[in-house]
Design a protein around this motif. Structure first.
Motif, PDB file in Angstrom:
ATOM      1  N   ILE A 192      33.857 -50.471 -39.452  1.00  0.00           N
ATOM      2  CA  ILE A 192      33.893 -50.757 -38.020  1.00  0.00           C
ATOM      3  C   ILE A 192      34.404 -49.517 -37.298  1.00  0.00           C
ATOM      4  O   ILE A 192      35.519 -49.057 -37.530  1.00  0.00           O
ATOM      5  N   ALA A 193      33.562 -48.962 -36.440  1.00  0.00           N
ATOM      6  CA  ALA A 193      33.877 -47.722 -35.733  1.00  0.00           C
ATOM      7  C   ALA A 193      34.267 -47.968 -34.281  1.00  0.00           C
ATOM      8  O   ALA A 193      34.764 -47.068 -33.611  1.00  0.00           O
ATOM      9  N   GLY A 194      34.037 -49.183 -33.777  1.00  0.00           N
ATOM     10  CA  GLY A 194      34.378 -49.501 -32.395  1.00  0.00           C
ATOM     11  C   GLY A 194      34.276 -50.991 -32.139  1.00  0.00           C
ATOM     12  O   GLY A 194      33.544 -51.704 -32.839  1.00  0.00           O
ATOM     13  N   LEU A 195      35.022 -51.456 -31.156  1.00  0.00           N
ATOM     14  CA  LEU A 195      35.033 -52.872 -30.789  1.00  0.00           C
ATOM     15  C   LEU A 195      34.813 -53.002 -29.291  1.00  0.00           C
ATOM     16  O   LEU A 195      35.258 -52.152 -28.518  1.00  0.00           O
ATOM     17  N   ALA A 196      34.146 -54.079 -28.896  1.00  0.00           N
ATOM     18  CA  ALA A 196      33.920 -54.367 -27.484  1.00  0.00           C
ATOM     19  C   ALA A 196      33.842 -55.874 -27.309  1.00  0.00           C
ATOM     20  O   ALA A 196      33.743 -56.619 -28.291  1.00  0.00           O
ATOM     21  N   ALA A 197      33.885 -56.339 -26.088  1.00  0.00           N
ATOM     22  CA  ALA A 197      33.850 -57.768 -25.803  1.00  0.00           C
ATOM     23  C   ALA A 197      32.549 -58.418 -26.283  1.00  0.00           C
ATOM     24  O   ALA A 197      32.520 -59.611 -26.555  1.00  0.00           O
ATOM     25  N   PHE A 198      31.482 -57.643 -26.440  1.00  0.00           N
ATOM     26  CA  PHE A 198      30.179 -58.189 -26.826  1.00  0.00           C
ATOM     27  C   PHE A 198      29.845 -57.966 -28.298  1.00  0.00           C
ATOM     28  O   PHE A 198      28.845 -58.468 -28.795  1.00  0.00           O
ATOM     29  N   GLY A 199      30.664 -57.176 -29.015  1.00  0.00           N
ATOM     30  CA  GLY A 199      30.358 -56.952 -30.419  1.00  0.00           C
ATOM     31  C   GLY A 199      31.159 -55.838 -31.040  1.00  0.00           C
ATOM     32  O   GLY A 199      32.114 -55.326 -30.457  1.00  0.00           O
ATOM     33  N   LEU A 200      30.749 -55.474 -32.247  1.00  0.00           N
ATOM     34  CA  LEU A 200      31.421 -54.389 -32.940  1.00  0.00           C
ATOM     35  C   LEU A 200      30.405 -53.342 -33.365  1.00  0.00           C
ATOM     36  O   LEU A 200      29.276 -53.660 -33.703  1.00  0.00           O
ATOM     37  N   PHE A 201      30.835 -52.094 -33.323  1.00  0.00           N
ATOM     38  CA  PHE A 201      29.984 -50.981 -33.704  1.00  0.00           C
ATOM     39  C   PHE A 201      30.320 -50.595 -35.133  1.00  0.00           C
ATOM     40  O   PHE A 201      31.483 -50.418 -35.475  1.00  0.00           O
ATOM     41  N   VAL A 202      29.281 -50.488 -35.948  1.00  0.00           N
ATOM     42  CA  VAL A 202      29.452 -50.169 -37.358  1.00  0.00           C
ATOM     43  C   VAL A 202      28.784 -48.832 -37.643  1.00  0.00           C
ATOM     44  O   VAL A 202      27.639 -48.606 -37.235  1.00  0.00           O
ATOM     45  N   GLU A 203      29.524 -47.958 -38.321  1.00  0.00           N
ATOM     46  CA  GLU A 203      28.953 -46.698 -38.783  1.00  0.00           C
ATOM     47  C   GLU A 203      28.665 -46.829 -40.271  1.00  0.00           C
ATOM     48  O   GLU A 203      29.521 -47.278 -41.042  1.00  0.00           O
ATOM     49  N   LEU A 204      27.459 -46.448 -40.658  1.00  0.00           N
ATOM     50  CA  LEU A 204      27.047 -46.559 -42.047  1.00  0.00           C
ATOM     51  C   LEU A 204      27.720 -45.494 -42.902  1.00  0.00           C
ATOM     52  O   LEU A 204      27.903 -44.361 -42.460  1.00  0.00           O
ATOM     53  N   ASP A 205      28.065 -45.859 -44.136  1.00  0.00           N
ATOM     54  CA  ASP A 205      28.674 -44.910 -45.066  1.00  0.00           C
ATOM     55  C   ASP A 205      27.682 -43.823 -45.480  1.00  0.00           C
ATOM     56  O   ASP A 205      28.050 -42.662 -45.613  1.00  0.00           O
ATOM     57  N   SER A 206      26.436 -44.213 -45.694  1.00  0.00           N
ATOM     58  CA  SER A 206      25.431 -43.290 -46.227  1.00  0.00           C
ATOM     59  C   SER A 206      24.896 -42.303 -45.197  1.00  0.00           C
ATOM     60  O   SER A 206      24.411 -41.238 -45.570  1.00  0.00           O
ATOM     61  N   TYR A 207      24.940 -42.678 -43.942  1.00  0.00           N
ATOM     62  CA  TYR A 207      24.346 -41.864 -42.883  1.00  0.00           C
ATOM     63  C   TYR A 207      25.306 -41.832 -41.697  1.00  0.00           C
ATOM     64  O   TYR A 207      26.100 -42.733 -41.506  1.00  0.00           O
ATOM     65  N   PHE A 208      25.193 -40.824 -40.883  1.00  0.00           N
ATOM     66  CA  PHE A 208      25.999 -40.724 -39.662  1.00  0.00           C
ATOM     67  C   PHE A 208      25.270 -41.480 -38.553  1.00  0.00           C
ATOM     68  O   PHE A 208      24.798 -40.918 -37.573  1.00  0.00           O
ATOM     69  N   ILE A 209      25.141 -42.803 -38.767  1.00  0.00           N
ATOM     70  CA  ILE A 209      24.382 -43.666 -37.859  1.00  0.00           C
ATOM     71  C   ILE A 209      25.225 -44.878 -37.528  1.00  0.00           C
ATOM     72  O   ILE A 209      25.817 -45.488 -38.416  1.00  0.00           O
ATOM     73  N   GLN A 210      25.255 -45.222 -36.230  1.00  0.00           N
ATOM     74  CA  GLN A 210      25.976 -46.411 -35.777  1.00  0.00           C
ATOM     75  C   GLN A 210      25.004 -47.426 -35.213  1.00  0.00           C
ATOM     76  O   GLN A 210      23.965 -47.078 -34.657  1.00  0.00           O
ATOM     77  N   GLY A 211      25.382 -48.687 -35.348  1.00  0.00           N
ATOM     78  CA  GLY A 211      24.622 -49.772 -34.761  1.00  0.00           C
ATOM     79  C   GLY A 211      25.578 -50.851 -34.285  1.00  0.00           C
ATOM     80  O   GLY A 211      26.778 -50.809 -34.570  1.00  0.00           O
ATOM     81  N   LEU A 212      25.033 -51.799 -33.555  1.00  0.00           N
ATOM     82  CA  LEU A 212      25.819 -52.869 -32.951  1.00  0.00           C
ATOM     83  C   LEU A 212      25.621 -54.181 -33.690  1.00  0.00           C
ATOM     84  O   LEU A 212      24.486 -54.569 -33.980  1.00  0.00           O
ATOM     85  N   VAL A 213      26.724 -54.851 -33.982  1.00  0.00           N
ATOM     86  CA  VAL A 213      26.708 -56.237 -34.459  1.00  0.00           C
ATOM     87  C   VAL A 213      27.173 -57.079 -33.274  1.00  0.00           C
ATOM     88  O   VAL A 213      28.329 -56.995 -32.857  1.00  0.00           O
ATOM     89  N   ARG A 214      26.269 -57.842 -32.697  1.00  0.00           N
ATOM     90  CA  ARG A 214      26.619 -58.677 -31.543  1.00  0.00           C
ATOM     91  C   ARG A 214      27.471 -59.871 -31.992  1.00  0.00           C
ATOM     92  O   ARG A 214      27.197 -60.468 -33.026  1.00  0.00           O
TER      93      ARG A 214
END
Length: 112
Positions: free
Chosen positions: A37-59
């Motif tokens: 978990i790389a970030g938190l917000a009222a609408f979800g959490l941001f996850v950064e992948l271990d294998s790649y320098f890529i983030q996405g949102l989990v709503r």
């Protein structure tokens, strides 16, 4: 003449990198990855992948096992019924569920 260090150019570079990351993840929809978990917000959490320098949102709306709420002071997301909490740096396993390539957005769901 436009200098490469202007705010406009930096924003354009960021957008291009996000676009390329999203295009890369298009071929990985349905695959699972580990990350943190790389970030938190009222609408979800941001996850950064271990294998790649890529983030996405989990709503938060995609978390169906409980009703989760963001606690800003504690900077955590917590389930109302179960009390299960997620914080910055917590390891997670996700599945790539949606990619909006032209917006450079990647959506994940937690894998349990």
């Amino acid at each position: 003449m436009v200098l490469l260090s202007t705010p406009y150019c930096k924003a354009s570079q960021r957008e291009m990198v996000d676009l390329k990351k999203a295009q890369f993840m298009m071929e990985r929809i349905g695959q699972e990855f580990t990350g943190f978990i790389a970030g938190l917000a009222a609408f979800g959490l941001f996850v950064e992948l271990d294998s790649y320098f890529i983030q996405g949102l989990v709503r938060l709306s995609s978390l169906r096992d409980d009703s989760y709420q963001f606690y800003e002071k504690e900077y955590l997301i917590k389930g109302r019924r179960t009390g299960r909490a997620s914080r910055m740096g917590d390891p997670v396993r996700i599945k790539v569920v949606r990619v909006h390539a032209f917006r450079g957005e990647i959506e994940f769901e937690l894998s349990r």
